[in-house]
Design an enzyme around this catalytic site. Structure first.
Site, PDB file in Angstrom:
ATOM      1  CB  SER A   1      -7.343 -13.607   5.893  1.00 15.03           C
ATOM      2  OG  SER A   1      -8.472 -13.527   5.079  1.00 15.03           O
TER       3      SER A   1
ATOM      4  CG  ASP B   1      -3.938   2.018   4.717  1.00 11.44           C
ATOM      5  OD1 ASP B   1      -2.840   1.672   5.207  1.00 11.44           O
ATOM      6  OD2 ASP B   1      -4.336   1.631   3.600  1.00 11.44           O
TER       7      ASP B   1
ATOM      8  CE  LYS C   1      -6.588 -16.369   2.103  1.00 13.83           C
ATOM      9  NZ  LYS C   1      -7.936 -15.958   1.648  1.00 13.83           N
TER      10      LYS C   1
END
Length: 479
Positions: A232, A243, A257
């Site tokens: 999460s 990224d 998740k």
């Protein structure tokens, strides 16, 4: 039952909790609770005080580590097989209220009675912050709570004063928490205008969380440690770092998740958390791993299946379709979606020292129970001998006598001694014992410092961050 039956047919993370369950879930994330300020554990139906919150209500009235709590108000809590949760409910209560505690203290003939006024007690989410080497700071975060941002800032500034020029952020085993806290921490590392995460659903319009550029660590080398239990909010932070080519992610594929739950609180304090959207990393990867509607049992076995299929031991066992190929946003490195964050550097799980004997000692709670008894007898001498965790690390050795006592404790708990399996697991058993003793003599950070001597994720993180050529090559384009 009807609500739970309905939600079970939906996704794996829509859920209903009773009022009591809701309070228990929210308390660790709220950063504080109202209580008497002790850390305790149960040994053979007896409540042992392990440590006291500095300046907390129990310390102020004179309670000491090693005290046995026998009564709470009019209830006897010793020798009655009361659960830890039942006792916790009796000790906690509204701030400013009084709880009367009866204590048996070793060496004292009579019971000691304390009237303790409950107060707000902090719950810390930064487990450890120390210098892993002369220039590398290490910060471990166990959950993303309301206070995590402040705790992290305090830990970060402390390490900067000690000469930190590069950082390892440990999110292994961190199951997540509040989205806004993950965004706050990610903002520390990213530049103004860089997306941290976005959410989108069939009935939920896209929402982007974007860095404001006020973060205090936008340039130095960064390694993020993750494993199969990082979930999460941990995945949001690790995904944003990866990224934007801001740092190197080291470890194993994260949990996956990536579903957003909207909470609906009912008048009785119970709550329904209904999935309304998905989390996406800045490059567009969906964090959520695949699942079949209504099949929560299979979903729950996912980590076990990864172990069985060899994914936790071998990087080439991670199978990802080419259709899930993405590129990072600065250096255009190839990364993959499909659920969870796949690290830039894979670290296999080490099972060479695992045995059934060690596993049974662990699951039966023998390590904790043995350590309670050992600390009870040796707390004062250990504190006198070792001034800090570094002296303890250098001087404390697990003795043969300790091992024999552990084996006896195991036999009493129904764990039959197996010499061959003990020899396989000897090193890890020694380190578990030493780490637990350090925790109970000092604090949670001491446990982490000792335990990290065997932490393969940290070892690999240090190797990567201290090798400029390797670190930079991992962030270069893979095309």
């Amino acid at each position: 039952d009807a609500i739970r039956g309905m939600l079970d047919k939906l996704d794996p993370h829509s859920s209903y909790t009773t009022a009591d369950e809701t309070r228990e879930l929210q308390q660790p994330l709220q950063g504080k609770f109202s209580g008497i300020g002790i850390s305790f554990n149960m040994k053979q139906d007896t409540l042992y005080v392990i440590s006291l919150i500095a300046g907390g209500p129990s310390e102020r009235v004179g309670m000491l580590p090693g005290d046995r709590i026998v009564t709470v108000n009019d209830s006897v809590v010793a020798g009655v097989k009361m659960t830890t949760n039942d006792i916790r409910k009796r000790l906690m209560g509204p701030k400013g209220t009084l709880v009367n505690v009866g204590v048996k203290r070793p060496g004292e003939k009579d019971m000691i009675h304390f009237g303790i006024t409950r107060d707000e007690i902090p719950i810390y989410s930064v487990d450890a912050a120390y210098m892993a080497d002369p220039k590398t700071g290490y910060i471990r975060i166990s959950r993303f709570a309301e206070s995590t941002g402040e705790e992290f800032a305090e830990a970060f500034n402390k390490l900067k004063k000690k000469g930190m020029t590069q950082l390892i952020l440990d999110l292994s085993d961190n199951g997540g928490g509040y989205l806004n806290t993950a965004v706050e921490l990610a903002n520390t590392f990213l530049r103004a205008g860089e997306t941290i995460v976005y959410t989108e659903g069939n009935r939920s319009p896209r929402y982007d969380a974007v860095a404001n550029g006020k973060g205090g660590y936008k340039d130095g080398k960064l390694v993020v440690l993750v494993n199969q239990y990082s979930a999460s909010a941990s995945e949001i932070l690790a995904g944003a770092v990866q990224d934007w080519d801001r740092g190197v992610v080291v470890g194993r594929r994260t949990f996956g998740k990536g579903l957003v739950q909207r909470p609906f609180t009912f008048e009785d304090g119970s709550m329904m958390r209904l999935t309304t959207a998905r989390y996406y990393t800045p490059s567009g990867r969906c964090i959520q791993k695949p699942y079949k509607m209504g099949e929560k049992a299979d979903y729950a076995k996912d980590v076990y299946n990864r172990y069985k299929d060899g994914e936790l031991q071998h990087a080439d066992s991670i199978h990802v379709a080419d259709s899930l190929k993405y590129t990072t946003l600065k250096n255009e490195r190839i990364i993959y979606g499909g659920g969870g964050i796949i690290p830039d550097v894979f670290v296999p799980i080490d099972t060479t020292e695992y045995s059934d004997y060690y596993g049974k000692l662990n699951t039966k709670g023998v390590f904790i129970q043995y350590t309670l008894g050992y600390i009870d007898k040796n707390r004062d001498s250990l504190k006198a001998k070792y001034k800090d965790v570094n002296e303890f690390d250098a001087g404390f050795k697990v003795s043969d006598e300790m091992i024999q006592d552990l084996i006896s404790q195991g036999e009493k708990a129904g764990v039959k001694y197996n010499e061959e399996q003990y020899k396989i697991s000897k090193n890890v058993i020694d380190y578990i014992l030493k780490s637990l003793v350090a925790r109970d003599v000092f604090d949670q950070e001491a446990f982490t410092i000792i335990y990290n001597k065997r932490n393969d994720l940290l070892k690999e993180g240090l190797r990567v961050i201290n090798d400029d050529k390797l670190y930079n090559s991992l962030l270069k384009s893979t095309e």
